[in-house]
Design a protein around this motif. Structure first.
Motif, short mmCIF file in Angstrom:
data_model
loop_
_atom_site.label_atom_id
_atom_site.label_comp_id
_atom_site.label_asym_id
_atom_site.label_seq_id
_atom_site.Cartn_x
_atom_site.Cartn_y
_atom_site.Cartn_z
N TYR A 3 6.81 9.74 29.52
CA TYR A 3 7.07 10.37 28.35
C TYR A 3 6.63 9.34 27.16
N PHE A 4 6.88 8.13 27.19
CA PHE A 4 6.62 7.28 26.17
C PHE A 4 5.08 7.34 25.93
N ASP A 5 4.38 7.31 27.03
CA ASP A 5 3.03 7.38 26.78
C ASP A 5 2.47 8.59 26.27
N TYR A 6 3.16 9.79 26.81
CA TYR A 6 2.64 11.10 26.05
C TYR A 6 2.87 11.05 24.49
N LEU A 7 3.97 10.68 24.24
CA LEU A 7 4.37 10.58 22.72
C LEU A 7 3.25 9.51 21.85
N SER A 8 3.07 8.41 22.37
CA SER A 8 2.24 7.44 21.87
C SER A 8 0.85 7.93 21.90
N ASP A 9 0.41 8.62 22.69
CA ASP A 9 -1.16 9.13 23.00
C ASP A 9 -1.49 10.26 21.81
N ARG A 10 0.03 10.90 21.40
CA ARG A 10 -0.18 11.98 20.22
C ARG A 10 0.14 11.19 18.79
N GLY A 11 0.33 10.11 18.79
CA GLY A 11 0.32 9.27 17.46
C GLY A 11 1.66 9.67 16.67
N ARG A 12 2.87 10.04 17.58
CA ARG A 12 4.17 9.99 16.93
C ARG A 12 4.74 8.74 16.55
N ASN A 13 5.40 8.75 15.51
CA ASN A 13 6.06 7.75 14.91
C ASN A 13 7.51 7.72 15.59
N GLU A 25 13.55 0.06 40.43
CA GLU A 25 12.11 -0.01 40.53
C GLU A 25 11.47 0.59 39.58
N MET A 26 11.77 1.70 39.10
CA MET A 26 11.52 2.53 37.85
C MET A 26 11.57 1.76 36.58
N ILE A 27 12.59 1.10 36.54
CA ILE A 27 12.73 0.22 35.01
C ILE A 27 11.81 -0.89 35.07
N ALA A 28 11.72 -1.44 36.30
CA ALA A 28 10.97 -2.66 36.54
C ALA A 28 9.53 -2.35 36.11
N ALA A 29 8.89 -1.21 36.46
CA ALA A 29 7.51 -0.87 36.31
C ALA A 29 7.43 -0.48 34.91
N ALA A 30 8.34 0.38 34.43
CA ALA A 30 8.35 0.58 32.89
C ALA A 30 8.29 -0.43 32.08
N GLU A 31 9.08 -1.63 32.11
CA GLU A 31 9.00 -2.83 31.23
C GLU A 31 7.75 -3.40 31.75
N THR A 32 7.40 -3.58 32.84
CA THR A 32 6.13 -4.34 33.19
C THR A 32 4.79 -3.94 32.23
N ALA A 33 4.91 -2.70 32.27
CA ALA A 33 3.63 -1.89 31.53
C ALA A 33 4.04 -1.53 30.28
N ARG A 34 5.02 -1.39 29.71
CA ARG A 34 5.39 -0.98 28.30
C ARG A 34 6.50 -1.74 27.77
#
Length: 210
Positions: free
Chosen positions: A67-77, A88-97
């Motif tokens: 959802y972070f990617d979704y908002l970012s891709d639409r130029g939201r502030n 494991e989900m949080i680790a993946a999120a922190e690594t990529a974002r």
């Protein structure tokens, strides 16, 4: 809440960690059918957000941060906090974002700080072996968390009880949209919208606070 539903959190965290390991950072990695339906789902949740202003948001059950990617891709502030019970989900999120200045992630059952808005996508679907009454209690307690941590409004989705009977699966929970609309109207705000017109076997509820 975390102590009260300790077994639920443990079982669900394990389930999603296994999905991530099997399918990676994809819609299937958070147990959705595909990317298109995931984007459609995010669009419904985003109805709670302002159009032309900066905002802060807590994403409860953030997974790997789609959802972070979704908002970012639409130029939201926006300022974003992603919260998930799967390490494991949080680790993946922190690594990529995690390198983004407007993104933070926490492994927890509830946000550590409030935000203007909160969303919860898909976290009420996978009940596994949990009895219906206990799962309903879990949803209601989680909505209390969303309400308390969201200053201006929140949104969430559920699989719908109006799903075709032959397509229902025993480990999933199919919620009554009328029940949750009434619950949110009575407990959280006079301004509640029920969205059930976007061709998925689910509904989204938007709660706006004054």
């Amino acid at each position: 809440m975390e102590d009260e539903h300790k077994q639920i959190f443990s079982d669900v965290a394990k389930y999603y960690s296994e999905k991530l390991a099997e399918f990676g950072e994809s819609a299937r990695g958070v147990d959705w059918n595909g990317e298109e339906s995931q984007r459609l789902r995010f669009a419904q949740l985003s109805n709670v957000l302002p159009v032309d202003e900066e905002f802060s948001i807590n994403d409860l059950g953030c997974g790997y941060g789609a959802y972070f990617d979704y908002l970012s891709d639409r130029g939201r502030n926006f300022q974003y906090l992603g919260v998930d019970i799967s390490p494991e989900m949080i680790a993946a999120a922190e690594t990529a974002r995690g390198g983004h200045a407007n993104a933070r992630f926490e492994c927890a059952a509830s946000p550590s700080i409030p935000a203007e808005f909160g969303v919860a996508s898909g976290i009420f679907n996978v009940r596994l072996q949990t009895p219906d009454a206990e799962w309903l209690s879990f949803i209601e307690k989680t909505l209390e968390v969303l309400d308390k941590s969201s200053k201006r409004g929140f949104a969430f989705n559920c699989l719908t009880s109006y799903s075709d009977e032959d397509k229902k699966r025993s480990h999933l929970y199919y919620a009554d949209p009328g029940y949750f609309f009434d619950l949110c109207k009575r407990k959280y705000s006079r301004n509640v919208a029920l969205l059930h017109d976007y061709d998925l076997y689910e509904f989204t509820i938007i709660v706006r606070k004054k």
